[in-house]
Design a protein around this motif. Structure first.
Motif, PDB file in Angstrom:
ATOM      1  N   THR A  49      49.139  24.241 -38.107  1.00  0.00           N
ATOM      2  CA  THR A  49      50.539  24.648 -38.244  1.00  0.00           C
ATOM      3  C   THR A  49      50.668  25.839 -39.178  1.00  0.00           C
ATOM      4  N   LEU A  50      49.944  25.799 -40.287  1.00  0.00           N
ATOM      5  CA  LEU A  50      49.976  26.910 -41.234  1.00  0.00           C
ATOM      6  C   LEU A  50      49.427  28.179 -40.601  1.00  0.00           C
ATOM      7  N   ASN A  51      48.296  28.061 -39.904  1.00  0.00           N
ATOM      8  CA  ASN A  51      47.720  29.240 -39.251  1.00  0.00           C
ATOM      9  C   ASN A  51      48.667  29.818 -38.208  1.00  0.00           C
ATOM     10  N   ASN A  52      49.320  28.957 -37.441  1.00  0.00           N
ATOM     11  CA  ASN A  52      50.284  29.427 -36.448  1.00  0.00           C
ATOM     12  C   ASN A  52      51.465  30.130 -37.103  1.00  0.00           C
ATOM     13  N   ALA A  53      51.938  29.583 -38.214  1.00  0.00           N
ATOM     14  CA  ALA A  53      53.056  30.189 -38.932  1.00  0.00           C
ATOM     15  C   ALA A  53      52.659  31.552 -39.493  1.00  0.00           C
ATOM     16  N   SER A  59      53.451  38.874 -36.945  1.00  0.00           N
ATOM     17  CA  SER A  59      53.984  39.649 -35.823  1.00  0.00           C
ATOM     18  C   SER A  59      55.187  40.492 -36.251  1.00  0.00           C
ATOM     19  N   TYR A  60      55.795  40.157 -37.387  1.00  0.00           N
ATOM     20  CA  TYR A  60      56.922  40.937 -37.899  1.00  0.00           C
ATOM     21  C   TYR A  60      56.475  42.065 -38.825  1.00  0.00           C
ATOM     22  N   VAL A  61      55.211  42.091 -39.165  1.00  0.00           N
ATOM     23  CA  VAL A  61      54.662  43.115 -40.050  1.00  0.00           C
ATOM     24  C   VAL A  61      54.189  44.285 -39.186  1.00  0.00           C
ATOM     25  N   PRO A  62      54.495  45.514 -39.598  1.00  0.00           N
ATOM     26  CA  PRO A  62      54.018  46.669 -38.831  1.00  0.00           C
ATOM     27  C   PRO A  62      52.499  46.619 -38.653  1.00  0.00           C
ATOM     28  N   ALA A  63      52.042  47.054 -37.493  1.00  0.00           N
ATOM     29  CA  ALA A  63      50.623  46.968 -37.136  1.00  0.00           C
ATOM     30  C   ALA A  63      49.714  47.602 -38.180  1.00  0.00           C
ATOM     31  N   LEU A  64      50.121  48.718 -38.758  1.00  0.00           N
ATOM     32  CA  LEU A  64      49.275  49.396 -39.740  1.00  0.00           C
ATOM     33  C   LEU A  64      49.066  48.576 -41.010  1.00  0.00           C
ATOM     34  N   LEU A  65      49.997  47.701 -41.313  1.00  0.00           N
ATOM     35  CA  LEU A  65      49.899  46.901 -42.539  1.00  0.00           C
ATOM     36  C   LEU A  65      49.348  45.503 -42.301  1.00  0.00           C
ATOM     37  N   ARG A  66      49.233  45.096 -41.046  1.00  0.00           N
ATOM     38  CA  ARG A  66      48.850  43.720 -40.729  1.00  0.00           C
ATOM     39  C   ARG A  66      47.528  43.283 -41.351  1.00  0.00           C
ATOM     40  N   LYS A  70      47.387  40.313 -43.948  1.00  0.00           N
ATOM     41  CA  LYS A  70      46.615  39.130 -43.552  1.00  0.00           C
ATOM     42  C   LYS A  70      45.586  38.788 -44.629  1.00  0.00           C
ATOM     43  N   ALA A  71      44.924  39.797 -45.174  1.00  0.00           N
ATOM     44  CA  ALA A  71      43.930  39.553 -46.223  1.00  0.00           C
ATOM     45  C   ALA A  71      44.584  38.945 -47.472  1.00  0.00           C
ATOM     46  N   ILE A  72      45.773  39.401 -47.791  1.00  0.00           N
ATOM     47  CA  ILE A  72      46.483  38.877 -48.963  1.00  0.00           C
ATOM     48  C   ILE A  72      46.923  37.429 -48.714  1.00  0.00           C
TER      49      ILE A  72
END
Length: 75
Positions: A49-53, A59-66, A70-72
């Protein structure tokens, strides 16, 4: 499996000391094993559930920052 082994396995699953489970010593080894299985299943569901969330949130984060976000988030 003995009751003590079942308690040790449960303590390992919960990441606690076996002596913290002294209140469960009245349960049979089978009951403790079943309780452990239920906890493991709940932990797995919680991780999924956490991973899905996290994935949905990304998906709301701009692709360049994803990648950085994600690492953070994932540590």
């Amino acid at each position: 499996m003995s009751q003590q082994n079942a308690l040790e396995q449960l303590a390992n699953t919960l990441k606690i000391q076996t002596d913290q489970l002294s209140g469960l010593q009245s349960l049979s080894a089978d009951d403790i094993r079943r309780f452990n299985q239920l906890i493991e299943q709940a932990q797995l569901k919680q991780r999924e559930t956490l991973n899905n969330a996290i994935e949905e949130g990304l998906s709301y984060v701009p692709a360049l920052l994803r990648g950085a976000v994600k690492a953070i988030v994932r540590g």
